[in-house]
Write a protein that holds these residues in place. Structure first.
Motif, PDB file in Angstrom:
ATOM      1  N   SER A  47      71.097  89.732  48.419  1.00 43.52           N
ATOM      2  CA  SER A  47      70.001  88.818  49.026  1.00 43.52           C
ATOM      3  C   SER A  47      70.289  88.718  50.583  1.00 43.52           C
ATOM      4  CB  SER A  47      69.792  87.571  48.426  1.00 43.52           C
ATOM      5  OG  SER A  47      71.043  86.712  48.624  1.00 43.52           O
ATOM      6  N   ARG A  55      64.039  92.797  49.113  1.00 46.99           N
ATOM      7  CA  ARG A  55      65.040  91.984  48.373  1.00 46.99           C
ATOM      8  C   ARG A  55      64.833  92.110  46.990  1.00 46.99           C
ATOM      9  NH1 ARG A  55      64.784  87.187  51.923  1.00 46.99           N
ATOM     10  NH2 ARG A  55      65.814  88.678  53.353  1.00 46.99           N
ATOM     11  N   ALA A  59      67.259  93.151  44.033  1.00 52.16           N
ATOM     12  CA  ALA A  59      67.959  92.155  42.822  1.00 52.16           C
ATOM     13  C   ALA A  59      67.556  92.815  41.592  1.00 52.16           C
ATOM     14  CB  ALA A  59      67.288  90.875  42.974  1.00 52.16           C
TER      15      ALA A  59
END
Length: 360
Positions: A47, A55, A59
């Protein structure tokens, strides 16, 4: 991350050269320490180094890679011995340890400790030589300065009135996820298949591996399109159905119903298990998650001795409660800023879904 890799390598070597159960326990403890650290540090690192527009995808891909690695380990475990599998486990740890020598430190961490020059160097390496990083570097420095002027937070601060909703959601999701039996079923899948009537656990394990990766990939693709809440609710409902089917399989076996039905129900039930659930609240949520995983994994065999079908009906009930919990307390984060999410968390512990519907 480097320290975590050392813990994992040491743990695998203890297992490879184990002479008795104490060596195995120490090896598993060392691996547990390494994985526990990595499970929190890696998402934070991702992050902090990724651009804000990528982002979420980064993830999600991290979760997909975890699923692929676990599935590969399950598949290898069906055809090689556990000592050989432990040797194989050393390889990715060594690869990551070497890789850490050439990847940059987190720019935000460098800003936090006051290394402005190193911050810009790391950011340039991450974004590419031709990219103008001046604006992003300035934003990171400005944001870090503002954070440093805020009072130092403590774990007990999480339980203040302003944060209790966020803590309830984060911890609640982790507790319900773990006590829904997902990890216990993954850890003991082979034994479950054999107990349910399979001649060998390998067939069921390979079927589980074959389904797990595409389902996780589907979750990654749907994350931003469908929203987090619907995926959480579908995942929990699917897990609930899976537990019910496995429970019916064991009930069928105990009452000597058709053997083919037992096998089919167990296989269908295990294959339903689920797309990942994630919570936030830092180390507290990570601690709750792993503690819950340990409790359920440790108690699982005792629960099966108590009642095989009752254990899975209990898991199904908890998964059903998860659907209700998400519907009443968990806000949607799709297309919302952090400030908007925080505002919905701080409002009250009343059902947030109605508020979201009114806002829409």
């Amino acid at each position: 991350m480097a320290i975590s890799d050392v813990f994992c390598i040491l743990g695998y070597l203890l297992i490879v050269f184990s002479k008795n159960s104490v060596w195995l326990d120490l090896g598993r403890l060392s691996i547990g320490c390494g994985i526990g650290l990595l499970s929190y540090v890696v998402p934070v690192y991702i992050s902090e180094i990724t651009p804000k527009n990528l982002r979420g995808q980064f993830a999600a891909v991290n979760q997909l890679m975890i699923c692929c690695g676990a599935s590969l380990a399950y598949a290898l475990g069906t055809c090689i011995t556990w000592r050989t599998l432990a040797i194989v486990g050393v390889a990715p740890c060594l690869l990551q340890l070497v890789g850490l020598l050439v990847i940059p430190e987190s720019p935000r961490w460098l800003a936090k400790i006051g290394h402005s020059g190193a911050l810009e160097e790391a950011l340039q390496k991450l974004r590419g030589k031709e990219t103008d990083i001046s604006e992003e570097a300035a934003d990171i420095k400005d944001f870090t300065e503002k954070l440093q002027h805020l009072p130092q937070s403590k774990m007990l601060d999480l339980f203040q009135k302003d944060y209790i909703h966020a803590v309830t959601v984060g911890v609640g999701l982790m507790v319900l996820q773990q006590f829904g039996g997902v990890n216990a079923i993954c850890f003991y899948a082979s034994e479950i298949f054999v107990s349910a009537g399979f001649s060998s656990g390998n067939t069921g394990m390979l079927a589980m591996v074959a389904v797990q990766i595409p389902m996780t990939a589907l979750g990654v693709l749907l994350l931003d399109k469908a929203g987090r809440r619907p995926l959480l609710m579908v995942s929990a409902a699917g897990t609930c159905l899976g537990c019910l089917l496995v429970g019916l399989s064991f009930l069928s076996k105990e009452h000597h119903w058709a053997k083919d039905l037992n096998v089919a129900l167990a296989l269908m039930g295990i294959l339903i298990f689920p797309i990942h659930m994630k919570g936030s609240a830092g180390s507290l949520v990570t601690l709750v998650s792993w503690l819950g995983s340990w409790i359920v994994s440790y108690a699982f065999n005792f629960l099966l001795l108590w009642s095989s079908y009752g254990t899975f009906f209990m898991f199904a009930t908890i998964c059903g409660l998860t659907v209700v919990f998400v519907e009443w307390l968990v806000p949607e984060t799709k297309g919302r800023t952090l400030e908007e999410i925080q505002a919905s968390m701080n409002s009250s512990l009343t059902p947030v879904s109605s508020g979201i519907n009114r806002a829409a």
